[in-house]
Enzyme design. Structure first.
Site, short mmCIF file in Angstrom:
data_model
loop_
_atom_site.label_atom_id
_atom_site.label_comp_id
_atom_site.label_asym_id
_atom_site.label_seq_id
_atom_site.Cartn_x
_atom_site.Cartn_y
_atom_site.Cartn_z
N PHE A 92 0.83 -1.19 0.00
CA PHE A 92 0.00 0.00 0.00
C PHE A 92 0.88 1.25 0.00
O PHE A 92 1.86 1.33 0.74
CB PHE A 92 -0.90 -0.02 1.24
CG PHE A 92 -1.86 1.14 1.33
CD1 PHE A 92 -3.03 1.13 0.60
CD2 PHE A 92 -1.59 2.22 2.17
CE1 PHE A 92 -3.93 2.19 0.69
CE2 PHE A 92 -2.48 3.28 2.26
CZ PHE A 92 -3.65 3.26 1.52
N ASN A 194 -3.24 2.60 10.49
CA ASN A 194 -3.88 2.95 9.22
C ASN A 194 -4.30 1.63 8.58
O ASN A 194 -3.58 1.06 7.77
CB ASN A 194 -2.91 3.71 8.31
CG ASN A 194 -3.56 4.12 7.00
OD1 ASN A 194 -4.77 4.02 6.84
ND2 ASN A 194 -2.77 4.57 6.06
N PRO A 195 -5.47 1.12 8.98
CA PRO A 195 -5.89 -0.22 8.57
C PRO A 195 -6.61 -0.20 7.22
O PRO A 195 -6.92 0.87 6.69
CB PRO A 195 -6.88 -0.59 9.67
CG PRO A 195 -7.56 0.72 9.97
CD PRO A 195 -6.48 1.77 9.83
#
Length: 288
Positions: A92, A194-195
């Protein structure tokens, strides 16, 4: 070899990226040019003319960006706080919105000596490494469940350790596991997370849909599944007066603060807006 105006190349790149639907075409065109030239973006006006191979290199990257490949994949890095991390396929890409969450966490740590910090769902390791860089005295733990993300995080951790930063402590683990970091229960000053939080089925830009790992973006239960576990972990890990900050979807402005308030050990629950004025993260403190 006839040199050509860089300004014209950037104008053409902007046109191509605009037609491709890229959200920030001028910015991306300039960042690609600065990457190819190896100069800071703000110094591009000081490079009026460039050789044809430079124009060709810019054009090749622009054509890839026009296919909606993330800019950070093309340059190979992303920034967070005062650091950069390497990124690419399988991890990510850190977003500018997370800068505000990082700032809140560092402010909480101000005046605390040798703080203990846990970064849940660390991905590339950017948050953990940014905290460690800013606070060399901290003991920073980072965890992720995804093997590819952990490989990127390990690489980035090694790069920053080689550059002189205090090493972070990186682990493979599931935020849903109530025994994760059990030895730290009640001892942590700051929990950051920050899932994955985008509700399944939500339309997303091509850069996200085709390149970001789905497991790092989408979550079940209308995007709240992992957040619930992160809140539970924070409530367990935090020491009295310790703080947590969890990023969430802009549709979660009411839901996530409500989940946090349901934990009696957490107080001073506050919602925070992102750079565009949308609900983006929630913070809370462990009761003293």
């Amino acid at each position: 070899m006839n040199r050509q105006p860089l300004r014209l190349a950037i104008m053409e790149a902007t046109r191509i990226l605009t037609e491709a639907g890229v959200a920030s075409p001028r910015s991306d065109a300039e960042l690609i040019a600065s990457h190819v030239l190896g100069v800071e973006r703000g110094r591009l006006p000081m490079v009026p003319l460039v050789d044809p191979p430079v124009i060709d290199a810019i054009g090749q990257l622009v054509n890839q960006r026009a296919k909606r490949i993330p800019l950070q994949y093309l340059t190979g890095w992303a920034a967070l706080g005062d650091i950069t991390v390497n990124v690419g396929a399988g991890v990510f890409v850190p977003r500018p919105e997370t800068e505000l969450l990082l700032e809140w966490g560092l402010k909480l740590l101000h005046g605390r000596e040798y703080p203990v910090v846990v970064d849940l769902c660390t991905g590339s390791g950017a948050l953990a490494l940014a905290v460690q860089h800013a606070r060399p005295d901290a003991v920073v733990y980072a965890v992720d469940i995804d093997a590819q993300a952990l490989a990127w995080a390990r690489h980035n951790a090694d790069v920053h350790a080689d550059a002189g930063d205090t090493p972070i402590r990186l682990y493979s683990g599931d935020v849903a596991d109530s025994t994760m970091f059990a030895e730290l229960d009640g001892l942590v000053d700051l929990v950051l997370c920050n899932p994955p939080y985008v509700p399944e089925g939500t339309p997303v830009p091509a850069e996200v849909a085709e390149h970001d790992p789905p497991r790092a973006v989408f979550a079940e239960e209308s995007g709240l599944a992992v957040i619930r576990h992160a809140i539970a972990a924070a409530a367990r890990l935090l020491r009295p007066t310790g703080g947590m900050a969890i990023e969430h979807d802009d549709t979660h402005g009411s839901a996530v603060p409500a989940l946090v308030r349901a934990r009696r050990v957490l107080t001073d629950v506050q919602g925070h807006l992102d750079l565009a004025g949308r609900p983006r993260f929630v913070t809370a403190l462990r009761v003293s």
